[in-house]
Design a protein around this motif. Structure first.
Motif, short mmCIF file in Angstrom:
data_model
loop_
_atom_site.label_atom_id
_atom_site.label_comp_id
_atom_site.label_asym_id
_atom_site.label_seq_id
_atom_site.Cartn_x
_atom_site.Cartn_y
_atom_site.Cartn_z
N LEU A 35 0.84 -1.19 0.00
CA LEU A 35 0.00 0.00 0.00
C LEU A 35 0.88 1.24 0.00
N ASP A 36 0.70 2.06 -0.99
CA ASP A 36 1.39 3.35 -1.02
C ASP A 36 0.90 4.15 0.17
N THR A 37 1.75 4.98 0.74
CA THR A 37 1.37 5.74 1.93
C THR A 37 0.18 6.65 1.69
N SER A 38 -0.03 7.08 0.47
CA SER A 38 -1.16 7.96 0.17
C SER A 38 -2.42 7.19 -0.24
N MET A 39 -2.33 5.87 -0.28
CA MET A 39 -3.44 5.03 -0.74
C MET A 39 -4.33 4.63 0.44
N ASN A 40 -5.62 4.77 0.26
CA ASN A 40 -6.58 4.26 1.24
C ASN A 40 -6.64 2.75 1.11
N GLN A 43 -8.43 1.11 -1.76
CA GLN A 43 -7.88 1.32 -3.09
C GLN A 43 -6.81 0.29 -3.47
N ALA A 44 -6.46 -0.57 -2.56
CA ALA A 44 -5.45 -1.58 -2.85
C ALA A 44 -5.92 -2.49 -3.98
N PRO A 45 -5.01 -2.88 -4.85
CA PRO A 45 -5.40 -3.67 -6.03
C PRO A 45 -5.83 -5.10 -5.74
N PHE A 46 -5.63 -5.58 -4.53
CA PHE A 46 -5.95 -6.97 -4.25
C PHE A 46 -7.38 -7.20 -3.77
N TRP A 47 -8.19 -6.15 -3.68
CA TRP A 47 -9.59 -6.30 -3.28
C TRP A 47 -10.49 -6.48 -4.50
N SER A 48 -11.54 -7.24 -4.33
CA SER A 48 -12.59 -7.29 -5.36
C SER A 48 -13.37 -5.98 -5.25
N GLU A 49 -14.20 -5.72 -6.22
CA GLU A 49 -15.01 -4.50 -6.20
C GLU A 49 -15.91 -4.44 -4.97
N SER A 50 -16.54 -5.56 -4.64
CA SER A 50 -17.44 -5.57 -3.48
C SER A 50 -16.68 -5.44 -2.17
N GLN A 51 -15.50 -6.05 -2.07
CA GLN A 51 -14.69 -5.90 -0.86
C GLN A 51 -14.26 -4.45 -0.69
N ALA A 52 -13.80 -3.82 -1.76
CA ALA A 52 -13.35 -2.43 -1.70
C ALA A 52 -14.50 -1.52 -1.29
N VAL A 68 -11.76 -1.93 13.16
CA VAL A 68 -11.02 -3.12 12.72
C VAL A 68 -10.48 -2.93 11.30
N VAL A 69 -11.19 -2.19 10.46
CA VAL A 69 -10.68 -1.87 9.12
C VAL A 69 -9.41 -1.03 9.26
N ASP A 70 -9.41 -0.07 10.16
CA ASP A 70 -8.21 0.74 10.41
C ASP A 70 -7.06 -0.13 10.94
N SER A 71 -7.38 -1.09 11.77
CA SER A 71 -6.35 -2.01 12.29
C SER A 71 -5.73 -2.82 11.15
N LEU A 72 -6.55 -3.31 10.24
CA LEU A 72 -6.04 -4.06 9.10
C LEU A 72 -5.16 -3.17 8.24
N SER A 73 -5.58 -1.96 8.02
CA SER A 73 -4.78 -1.01 7.24
C SER A 73 -3.41 -0.83 7.87
N ALA A 74 -3.38 -0.65 9.18
CA ALA A 74 -2.10 -0.48 9.88
C ALA A 74 -1.22 -1.73 9.75
N LEU A 75 -1.81 -2.90 9.88
CA LEU A 75 -1.05 -4.15 9.77
C LEU A 75 -0.44 -4.31 8.38
N LEU A 76 -1.16 -3.88 7.36
CA LEU A 76 -0.67 -4.02 5.99
C LEU A 76 0.38 -2.97 5.64
N ARG A 77 0.50 -1.95 6.42
CA ARG A 77 1.47 -0.89 6.14
C ARG A 77 2.81 -1.11 6.84
N HIS A 78 2.91 -2.13 7.66
CA HIS A 78 4.17 -2.40 8.39
C HIS A 78 4.92 -3.56 7.79
#
Length: 78
Positions: A35-40, A43-52, A68-78
């Motif tokens: 995930l680019d630091t500016s990417m929500n 917006q990550a390319p690995f989600w399906s349309e419905s997941q995103a 929990v969505v914010d927690s996942l985002s943090a985990l994926l950025r480390h």
């Protein structure tokens, strides 16, 4: 009223992903750092349309899932 517990396991189940602890760990290892630091997260390319859409709406509406969505985002950025 939704009284369900929202954690990574239930989020992964909601997204239709392997919600076992090992499945979550594998997913995070496979996608961490992509995930680019500016990417929500949605917006990550690995989600399906419905997941995103679900992830974006959860954060935008400050839904019960937002934390929990914010927690996942943090985990994926480390």
């Amino acid at each position: 009223m939704d009284t369900a517990t929202h954690n990574l396991n239930t989020l992964f189940a909601q997204l239709g992903l392997d919600d076992s602890d090992a499945g979550i760990e594998d997913f995070i290892q496979a996608h961490a750092g992509k995930l680019d630091t500016s990417m929500n997260l949605h917006q990550a390319p690995f989600w399906s349309e419905s997941q995103a859409k679900f992830l974006a709406e959860s954060v935008r509406e400050d839904a019960d899932w937002a934390e929990v969505v914010d927690s996942l985002s943090a985990l994926l950025r480390h």
